[in-house]
Write a protein that holds these residues in place. Sequence first.
Motif, mmCIF file in Angstrom:
data_model
loop_
_atom_site.group_PDB
_atom_site.id
_atom_site.type_symbol
_atom_site.label_atom_id
_atom_site.label_comp_id
_atom_site.label_asym_id
_atom_site.label_seq_id
_atom_site.Cartn_x
_atom_site.Cartn_y
_atom_site.Cartn_z
ATOM 1 N N GLU A 363 0.821 -1.213 0.000
ATOM 2 C CA GLU A 363 0.000 0.000 0.000
ATOM 3 C C GLU A 363 0.852 1.259 0.000
ATOM 4 N N ASP A 364 1.994 1.221 0.696
ATOM 5 C CA ASP A 364 2.814 2.424 0.780
ATOM 6 C C ASP A 364 3.636 2.651 -0.494
ATOM 7 N N ALA A 365 3.400 1.829 -1.535
ATOM 8 C CA ALA A 365 4.074 2.075 -2.816
ATOM 9 C C ALA A 365 3.415 3.218 -3.568
ATOM 10 N N THR A 366 2.246 3.677 -3.083
ATOM 11 C CA THR A 366 1.578 4.815 -3.707
ATOM 12 C C THR A 366 1.810 6.064 -2.864
ATOM 13 N N SER A 367 1.849 7.214 -3.510
ATOM 14 C CA SER A 367 2.153 8.459 -2.801
ATOM 15 C C SER A 367 0.911 9.331 -2.685
ATOM 16 N N ASN A 368 -0.034 8.909 -1.833
ATOM 17 C CA ASN A 368 -1.237 9.696 -1.623
ATOM 18 C C ASN A 368 -1.001 10.805 -0.611
ATOM 19 N N ARG A 392 4.370 20.469 5.978
ATOM 20 C CA ARG A 392 5.319 20.188 4.893
ATOM 21 C C ARG A 392 6.761 20.262 5.379
ATOM 22 N N GLU A 393 7.020 21.183 6.328
ATOM 23 C CA GLU A 393 8.374 21.270 6.891
ATOM 24 C C GLU A 393 8.741 20.009 7.658
ATOM 25 N N LYS A 394 7.744 19.298 8.136
ATOM 26 C CA LYS A 394 7.965 18.036 8.843
ATOM 27 C C LYS A 394 7.981 16.837 7.878
ATOM 28 N N GLY A 395 7.843 17.122 6.577
ATOM 29 C CA GLY A 395 7.858 16.056 5.594
ATOM 30 C C GLY A 395 6.528 15.355 5.437
ATOM 31 N N ILE A 396 5.436 15.998 5.880
ATOM 32 C CA ILE A 396 4.097 15.416 5.777
ATOM 33 C C ILE A 396 3.349 16.103 4.643
ATOM 34 N N SER A 397 2.791 15.313 3.721
ATOM 35 C CA SER A 397 2.118 15.900 2.559
ATOM 36 C C SER A 397 0.755 16.470 2.942
ATOM 37 N N ASN A 408 -19.518 18.854 0.594
ATOM 38 C CA ASN A 408 -19.684 17.561 -0.077
ATOM 39 C C ASN A 408 -18.762 17.431 -1.281
ATOM 40 N N LYS A 409 -18.578 18.528 -1.989
ATOM 41 C CA LYS A 409 -17.692 18.529 -3.151
ATOM 42 C C LYS A 409 -16.247 18.300 -2.721
ATOM 43 N N GLN A 410 -15.885 18.890 -1.577
ATOM 44 C CA GLN A 410 -14.529 18.732 -1.066
ATOM 45 C C GLN A 410 -14.307 17.292 -0.571
ATOM 46 N N PHE A 411 -15.340 16.718 0.039
ATOM 47 C CA PHE A 411 -15.287 15.314 0.445
ATOM 48 C C PHE A 411 -15.040 14.409 -0.769
ATOM 49 N N THR A 412 -15.811 14.625 -1.819
ATOM 50 C CA THR A 412 -15.718 13.799 -3.023
ATOM 51 C C THR A 412 -14.329 13.879 -3.640
ATOM 52 N N TYR A 413 -13.769 15.082 -3.672
ATOM 53 C CA TYR A 413 -12.418 15.280 -4.207
ATOM 54 C C TYR A 413 -11.413 14.450 -3.418
ATOM 55 N N ALA A 414 -11.506 14.514 -2.080
ATOM 56 C CA ALA A 414 -10.569 13.782 -1.222
ATOM 57 C C ALA A 414 -10.680 12.280 -1.437
ATOM 58 N N GLU A 415 -11.898 11.774 -1.550
ATOM 59 C CA GLU A 415 -12.104 10.335 -1.721
ATOM 60 C C GLU A 415 -11.578 9.849 -3.064
ATOM 61 N N LYS A 416 -11.836 10.628 -4.132
ATOM 62 C CA LYS A 416 -11.385 10.219 -5.466
ATOM 63 C C LYS A 416 -9.855 10.227 -5.579
ATOM 64 N N LYS A 417 -9.216 11.140 -4.849
ATOM 65 C CA LYS A 417 -7.760 11.213 -4.901
ATOM 66 C C LYS A 417 -7.092 10.258 -3.919
ATOM 67 N N GLY A 418 -7.871 9.578 -3.099
ATOM 68 C CA GLY A 418 -7.308 8.651 -2.129
ATOM 69 C C GLY A 418 -6.605 9.349 -0.982
ATOM 70 N N ILE A 419 -7.020 10.596 -0.686
ATOM 71 C CA ILE A 419 -6.424 11.341 0.439
ATOM 72 C C ILE A 419 -6.914 10.732 1.742
ATOM 73 N N LYS A 420 -6.018 10.573 2.696
ATOM 74 C CA LYS A 420 -6.348 9.821 3.910
ATOM 75 C C LYS A 420 -7.212 10.604 4.898
ATOM 76 N N ASN A 421 -6.951 11.901 5.037
ATOM 77 C CA ASN A 421 -7.644 12.684 6.067
ATOM 78 C C ASN A 421 -8.149 14.015 5.512
ATOM 79 N N LEU A 422 -9.352 14.399 5.912
ATOM 80 C CA LEU A 422 -9.904 15.713 5.581
ATOM 81 C C LEU A 422 -9.900 16.552 6.854
ATOM 82 N N VAL A 423 -9.244 17.709 6.770
ATOM 83 C CA VAL A 423 -9.043 18.552 7.966
ATOM 84 C C VAL A 423 -9.996 19.747 7.933
ATOM 85 N N PHE A 424 -10.623 20.026 9.100
ATOM 86 C CA PHE A 424 -11.523 21.175 9.237
ATOM 87 C C PHE A 424 -10.880 22.149 10.209
ATOM 88 N N LEU A 425 -10.500 23.301 9.685
ATOM 89 C CA LEU A 425 -9.923 24.346 10.534
ATOM 90 C C LEU A 425 -10.819 25.573 10.405
#
Length: 455
Positions: A363-368, A392-397, A408-425
């Motif tokens: 699984e870690d062969a992909t760079s999500n 990013r300074e800590k090396g975290i994408s 909902n649109k932002q959720f869909t984008y994250a899921e399609k790209k395989g992004i692991k976490n959606l952050v709400f600030l």
Amino acid sequence: MKPSLAKGTRDFTSLEVSRRKYIINILQKNFELFGFQPLETPSFENLSTLTGKYGEEGDRLIFKILNSSINEAKDEKKTQMLNDFQKALDKPFSAESLTDKALRYDLTVPFARFVAMNHGKLTFPYKRFQIQPVWRADRPQKGRFREFYQCDADVVGSESLWQEVDLVQLYLKSFAELKVSVTIHINNRKILSGLAEYAGITDKLIEFTVALDKLDKIGKDGVVKELLERNISQESIDKLDFLFTQSNDALENLLQLKEKFVGNEIGLKGVEELEFVITQSLNLGVDIQNLVFDITLARGLDYYTGAIFEVKADEAQMGSIGGGGRYDNLTEVFGVKNVPGIGISFGLDRIYLVMEELNLFPEDATSNVEYLFANFGGEETIEALKLIIQLREKGISAELYPESAKINKQFTYAEKKGIKNLVFLGEEEIKNRTVTFKNLEAGEQKTVSLEEFLG
């Protein structure tokens, strides 16, 4: 006009690029562990550098580059040059007025050219690895492309057979880390020369080896038919019939050859060399099942002079996924004598297809991307970007969704790209110095302090 790809080429998606990089990283790490240093050569060479090095069939597959001067020629001259170019498609052609450059066919001949040009500056034995694309005007099919990558490791300046033993180790270690079960088929060009002498067809050595190399593709009957077509007598073919009924015991097969090669100096030399490589590899713990003496292995390249390797995947039908051999005379064609060499190649594209078929990519062969920050607009966007910079300074994408769109649109984008976490600030999180994020794989959402989030 509808866009299309040139035949035999491919685009690579982000997933494919990441997986190819995974393979390359393992190979490069092992190349360096075994003492090889990196080298890169140009994508095209002088045509004279390449022609005459790969045999008649190989020369036909070289991609020639039409001289730009043809565009400047007058109409009558241009017509003649185009007619000449059409003829050049059928056989090697080196008229400098028409074409004097070609895309590299492999990495070995350009490497030999490099050694010949720099032999006074290199420390021998010189060990180099090279990972670059090559081009062949071949008929595309599964696992065979017109543009593909080779990953080569070569040693020049040493006749020691311990180099062959070490390259067996390099193959097995690399494929073990890739979790691809393989068998290394090995032969010796001197044995093939000995067989030609034994059958009385020394003058037909090239024709013999080219036909024999096709055994796994066209079978015994196909090889016999091609040998007859190449004017090799039925009597000679009958003497070679034992080639097609070898046992599974490599050392027993070599013993049988010794008996047939009595008085055959070159054949006995090949047996002796191969015996050493197999015996010492077994002494180092190589499983005899992983190293097979394949007496019909020829590899249709004229420059091999000793050991020949071919690697095949045990659990997938893919042909060879690696190969190589010893080429003690290659630099001689460039005017530099007495520079023995040996090298092996890993077929990146075929290895990829095998690993994909057998589901061997981790699984870690992909760079999500690890974190996608929801965009709420205004002050929240600035604060999100400040936090993204710290990650990013800590090396975290991490990235910010570009528009202040519906969640909902932002959720869909994250899921399609395989992004692991959606952050709400949002306003509340900024006020309380907290971060809320949802793990999209587990479906869990939690709020933590800013300090805990940054770790």
